[in-house]
Scaffold this active site. Structure first.
Site, PDB file in Angstrom:
ATOM      1  N   LEU A 145       0.841  -1.200   0.000  1.00 44.86           N
ATOM      2  CA  LEU A 145       0.000   0.000   0.000  1.00 44.86           C
ATOM      3  C   LEU A 145       0.875   1.249   0.000  1.00 44.86           C
ATOM      4  CD1 LEU A 145      -2.696  -0.838   2.716  1.00 44.86           C
ATOM      5  CD2 LEU A 145      -2.872  -1.103   0.233  1.00 44.86           C
ATOM      6  N   ALA A 146       0.481   2.240  -0.768  1.00 41.03           N
ATOM      7  CA  ALA A 146       1.099   3.569  -0.692  1.00 41.03           C
ATOM      8  C   ALA A 146      -0.060   4.551  -0.680  1.00 41.03           C
ATOM      9  CB  ALA A 146       2.006   3.821  -1.892  1.00 41.03           C
ATOM     10  N   TYR A 240      14.046  11.624   2.298  1.00 37.18           N
ATOM     11  CA  TYR A 240      13.441  10.287   2.317  1.00 37.18           C
ATOM     12  C   TYR A 240      13.822   9.491   3.558  1.00 37.18           C
ATOM     13  CZ  TYR A 240      11.002   6.218   0.840  1.00 37.18           C
ATOM     14  OH  TYR A 240      10.091   5.189   0.828  1.00 37.18           O
TER      15      TYR A 240
END
Ligand code: NAD
Length: 400
Positions: A145-146, A240
């Site tokens: 999932l994103a 990130y």
């Protein structure tokens, strides 16, 4: 049947349109990659059995569902959050990807089913349990999932952010709308930002899924689960890996250890995180500097003959790490590393050498922005060779 001319409408990292036939071609090409690289295992003996893919409609999850179904003969159940076509109103790219995957599976006597709904919700988890009671217990669960937000079981909505932690970020950015290299700056995350991002993209929901499946008795003996993570180079670390999303990925990786212990004890199963390479997807387009980094990465990896799209990464993962009977090779933190070719030191040194000199005037030569852009457009079925975009196409494509 409603036929329409579908024209591209991009707004930065968003696409407001999807071309059904372009998406179908993309899926057929991925199935060809599977056939050419690992052949095709028929359902039954030697197959993976039953696979559940959470986030099955695009990117790494779609590739995982296709490799499960067409490469390893698995009955494949996917969960995604897509818009179906309504009358003459077109659906989203993920919907059309799955419409084609369902069609191909059916034509080939394979099982490919989809539950389209909010994977974070208790209702969808229960629908999956019911489906697995019918299909049989699941052997492999992929968590891909994103999402920018999650409504948890208590009804609280959490929003994920992409922010640095501890200090403001300033560095190269890329404006996809204006196609300009920019100097981006960003304030650091608040403690709330960090907590919310961990809630959305960390391991809590993965853990909820595995606990739900285990408690319902729908995990097969020896079942394995893998969630996808990313580390990336120093160039993107402030935004990130050392930022809010990286914090969430650390939580996901810690969750793998906890789930591994639970599954080993309960069903002789196992859990891993697989660190995958950076690829062009809807999720990665939204991360500052990543489209520019990917443009350089694609150019150099193509020159070296090591370029991979999600389908190549996932083929490699299944073949070398997760095929029936194979035990994964992991790093010192227990992670599968599919980012080995991206992180190769000589390649990263070359990227770092190019990075500082990138400007709006030269990025088209020094990086392969054309390849990035075409790959991005193809996610939505545009820029696909051989398609006549002036011709009407069928928009009402069901998940049969
Ligand atoms: P993507 O945007 O292509 O796919 C996301 C999937 O999640 C889609 O199928 C979407 O329908 C589904 N989804 C989103 N919200 C949902 C919800 N509420 N309920 C059900 N389904 C929902 O993303 P991606 O880039 O393939 O990322 C998948 C995973 O791989 C993420 O964990 C990401 O961090 C990881 N990863 C991505 C990259 C990259 O460069 N893109 C690199 C390494 C790891």
């Amino acid at each position: 049947m409603p036929q329409q001319v579908i024209e591209p409408r991009f707004r930065g990292f968003l696409s407001l349109a999807a071309h059904p036939e372009g998406c179908a071609v993309n899926v057929r090409e991925q199935v060809e990659v599977i056939r050419d690289s690992i052949g095709v295992v028929a359902p039954g003996a030697g197959s993976i059995g039953t696979a559940l893919v959470l986030g099955s409609s695009t990117g790494y999850g779609l590739a995982s569902a296709l490799v499960s179904c067409f490469g390893y003969g698995a009955q494949t159940l996917g969960v995604c959050f897509e818009k179906a076509p309504e009358g003459d109103k077109a659906g989203t790219a993920g919907w059309y990807n799955l419409a084609e995957a369902h069609r191909l599976a059916r034509a080939d006597g394979r099982v490919f089913e989809t539950i389209n709904g909010d994977a974070f919700s208790t209702e969808v988890k229960q629908q999956v349990v019911e489906a697995l009671r019918r299909l049989g217990p699941v052997d492999l669960v992929i968590y891909s999932l994103a999402s920018p937000r999650r409504k948890d079981a208590a009804g609280t909505v959490w929003n994920s952010t992409l922010k640095p932690i501890g200090a403001p970020y300033s560095g190269k950015g890329f404006d996809l709308r204006g196609e300009e290299v920019t100097e981006a700056s960003m304030d650091p995350a608040t403690p709330d930002d960090i907590e919310s991002t961990v809630k959305v993209m960390g391991g809590e929901d993965w853990s909820d899924w595995i606990t739900t499946l285990l408690d319902a008795g729908v995990l097969a003996p020896g079942a394995r689960t893998i969630a996808y993570s990313y580390i990336g180079p120093d160039l993107t670390a402030a935004i990130y890996r050392h930022g809010t999303i990286g914090h969430a990925k650390e939580h996901l990786e810690e969750t793998a250890h906890a789930l591994d212990a639970t599954l080993r004890g309960a069903i002789d199963g196992a859990a891993w995180v697989s660190v995958n390479k950076a690829v062009v997807t809807q999720a990665s387009a939204a991360i500052p500097a990543v489209p520019l980094y990917l443009s350089v990465l694609m150019k150099l990896m193509k020159e070296r003959g090591t370029h991979e799209d999600p389908i190549h990464q996932v083929v490699r993962m299944y073949r070398d790490q997760t095929a029936p009977g194979v035990t994964p090779t992991t790093d010192e933190h227990g992670r599968i590393r599919l980012d080995d070719w991206e992180m190769e030191p000589a390649l990263q040194a070359e990227i770092a050498g190019i990075w500082d000199g990138l400007t709006t005037d030269n990025f088209r030569e020094r990086a392969d922005y054309a390849a990035y852009q075409q790959t991005f457009h193809r996610l939505f079925g545009f820029d696909v060779p051989g398609i006549d975009y002036a011709a009407p196409t069928e928009v009402d494509r069901p998940l049969v």
